[in-house]
Design a protein around this motif. Structure first.
Motif: not given
Lengths: 129, 129
Positions: A55, A57-58, A62
């Motif tokens: 991920s 964004s994180r 994921w």
């Protein structure tokens, strides 16, 4: 070193160590989503048979379905001629998209408009409850 | 400004002004290739109905088939929930891949090996003669 390990080394990861991965439903051939993988998430995916992305964004692994339950079982792992894109043939349980739709590609250009032509299968509030 | 122009503005181009585009054969649903587009190549594609990418290696428009003759006619233009990936439904004439194979995704992981399971339809020497 196995031929596979050499091949994974030779994939063209970008400056962030990532490579795009297309997920396609193995039997219907529907394209479900595109996300990113790094070397470690590729290895985990091949070892476990469950798709794990990275991920952006994180900034962490994921594991598809870990919060929604809508996992992707790996059926085939492919990559392209330039070794810069992965194609995952998967068996997607339920919706692949965080909006609750089967596929993320629900926006379709129609003349000067953009229409949505894929239905919501599960309300996202339920999906992430 | 049309809804389409607004949508194209809202696509998430990367730092180089590019967005990944998956090409899928519209009737068989085979995934053929992944390449990159910029705003101008998207507009040209929608206007002409023939797919035009942006070549990152040559740093110019890449009108698919302009040297090989293997053009892609656009059937549907889609993009995903995050507006950061395009899905092109196309009618691909002949091989999509510069190796002369129908699809670029001919490398398949099989155990600890990588096999090639797609045949060459046209010799690349002929394709680019």
């Amino acid at each position: 070193m196995t031929a596979l390990a050499e091949a994974l080394d030779s994939l063209k990861y970008n400056a962030d160590g990532l490579i795009p991965a297309i997920a396609q439903q193995y039997d219907s051939n529907e394209v479900l989503m595109m996300a990113w993988m790094n070397r470690a998430s590729i290895e985990e995916t091949l070892q476990t048979g469950r798709v794990c992305y990275w991920s952006r964004s994180r900034n962490k692994f994921w594991r598809k379905g870990e919060s929604s339950g809508q996992v992707q079982a790996l059926k085939e792992f492919r990559y392209d001629c330039d070794a810069d894109t992965i194609l995952l043939l998967v068996d997607q349980l339920g919706p692949a998209c965080h909006t609750g739709r089967r596929s993320c590609f629900y926006n379709k250009v129609k003349g000067d408009q953009v229409i949505i032509d894929r239905e919501v299968l599960i309300d996202p509030k339920t999906l992430y409850a």
